[in-house]
Design an enzyme around this catalytic site. Sequence first.
Site, PDB file in Angstrom:
ATOM      1  N   CYS A   4       0.845  -1.197   0.000  1.00 47.91           N
ATOM      2  CA  CYS A   4       0.000   0.000   0.000  1.00 47.91           C
ATOM      3  C   CYS A   4       0.889   1.259   0.000  1.00 47.91           C
ATOM      4  CB  CYS A   4      -0.945  -0.023   1.188  1.00 47.91           C
ATOM      5  SG  CYS A   4      -2.285   1.195   1.089  1.00 47.91           S
ATOM      6  N   HIS A  36      -3.535  -5.448  -0.816  1.00 47.51           N
ATOM      7  CA  HIS A  36      -3.211  -6.054   0.484  1.00 47.51           C
ATOM      8  C   HIS A  36      -3.391  -7.574   0.448  1.00 47.51           C
ATOM      9  CE1 HIS A  36      -2.887  -2.443   3.124  1.00 47.51           C
ATOM     10  NE2 HIS A  36      -3.624  -1.895   2.180  1.00 47.51           N
ATOM     11  N   GLU A  55      -2.183  -9.674   2.483  1.00 51.39           N
ATOM     12  CA  GLU A  55      -2.298 -10.191   3.865  1.00 51.39           C
ATOM     13  C   GLU A  55      -3.737 -10.146   4.375  1.00 51.39           C
ATOM     14  OE1 GLU A  55      -2.284  -5.818   4.617  1.00 51.39           O
ATOM     15  OE2 GLU A  55      -1.347  -7.176   3.161  1.00 51.39           O
TER      16      GLU A  55
END
Length: 436
Positions: free
Chosen positions: A138, A259, A261
């Site tokens: 990000c 993202h 994760e």
Amino acid sequence: MGTIEMDPKLNDLSRILPRVLVVSRRTVRKNKFVDFVGEYHLDLIVRYGCVPVIVPRVTGVHMLLESFKPIHGVLLCEGEDIDPSLYESEISSLSPEELQEIRETHASDTAIDKEKDSIELGLAKLCLEQNIPYLGICRGSQILNVACGGTLYLDLEKELTNKLPEERRTNHIDYDNYDGHRHVVRIVENSPLHSWFKDSLDGDKMEILVNSYHHQGVKRLAQRFVPMAFASDGLMEGFYDPDAYNPEEGKFIMGLQFHPERMRQHDLDEFDYPGCPAAYQEFAKAVIAYQKKLNSSLSVPKTLKLDTEMENKRKILVRSFSLAKYMYVRGAPGKNSSKESELEVGAEFLESNTALSAEQEMRLKEMGATVRNGGSYMKKLKVDEDKKRMARNMMNKMNIEQLSELMAFYHLMGNICGEVLERKLQGNVNECLKDL
């Protein structure tokens, strides 16, 4: 009360896990600033064999980055907007009204944090200069691009989305559904992302659904990077440096706007795709390899242990060379005649070790230790000392007038010698010039 015995292996420095620096983000809790880092990032770093070291976002830390060494990797993730003055000479073409609207819409992100900017740009440049593995997620990807001379869209909706036809528009953020929001990205073939997600791609579509929440993004990609993924609106969602990507060799420089994760089902460990944790896994692999390279370059060879006989021989040899150096510096033999036999040990060693380098031999010569025959060296010293003693005895018998005349004579001889030597040297120079 019993004592806890430590595992001896824990004291072995070679077993310390590699360190990954992660910069915290600041928020307000109970009227005080609090630093935090998303736990998903930390969990994945630990899972793949590294230790996260949190760099606090506090004033002055940007000047203390060297204190965090050894640094084996850097992971930079989400945060506020980067100060536009760091990548644009002018703010943008947006009107004051539009800028105010952006600040109101994205109130949690548009507050510029210059200290965090300084810390993260400093770490990114350190990684680029020293080839330290770097993963930017990000905002971390935006920091990487800006550190290398790239630029950003100040606001995607105003500068990109609204200028596109409806079918190409992409919503990059959903404040009501952070983790559940998904949008399509197209993966570039033969990129690292392609290798991680290839088993999840549907035929030739090269598309996956990703999670993201950002209102800014890469506008002009820095020259050293290559794209890895694009959203439907053309925004770059991932890039890397192909010349600095080889995890097995400790090389990893990459930025992901989305993202991976957070691409999970309802806070479970099960990811949307098997490739989601691959960025962290490959990053950790590079971090571990980098640590090994760094340790090998800094490691000091262990001291060679000798048996009793060899140790005694070593001490005798050291004594011999130390004596030679002492005699060379003092320019005279010692009073103890037994030193001659001690000196011969070093001479014999030099005779038998002809594999010395030129530099080693020169150093030994400077110490007066390359004498091939200790006896002849001692004789020369003795002759010189005898001459000095005879001269002193003779001069002691001379009166002041005679000593003054002798001194004047040798001074005159020194001047004449200097003049003749200068003429001869000049003659040699002239002869050389004629031959050119």
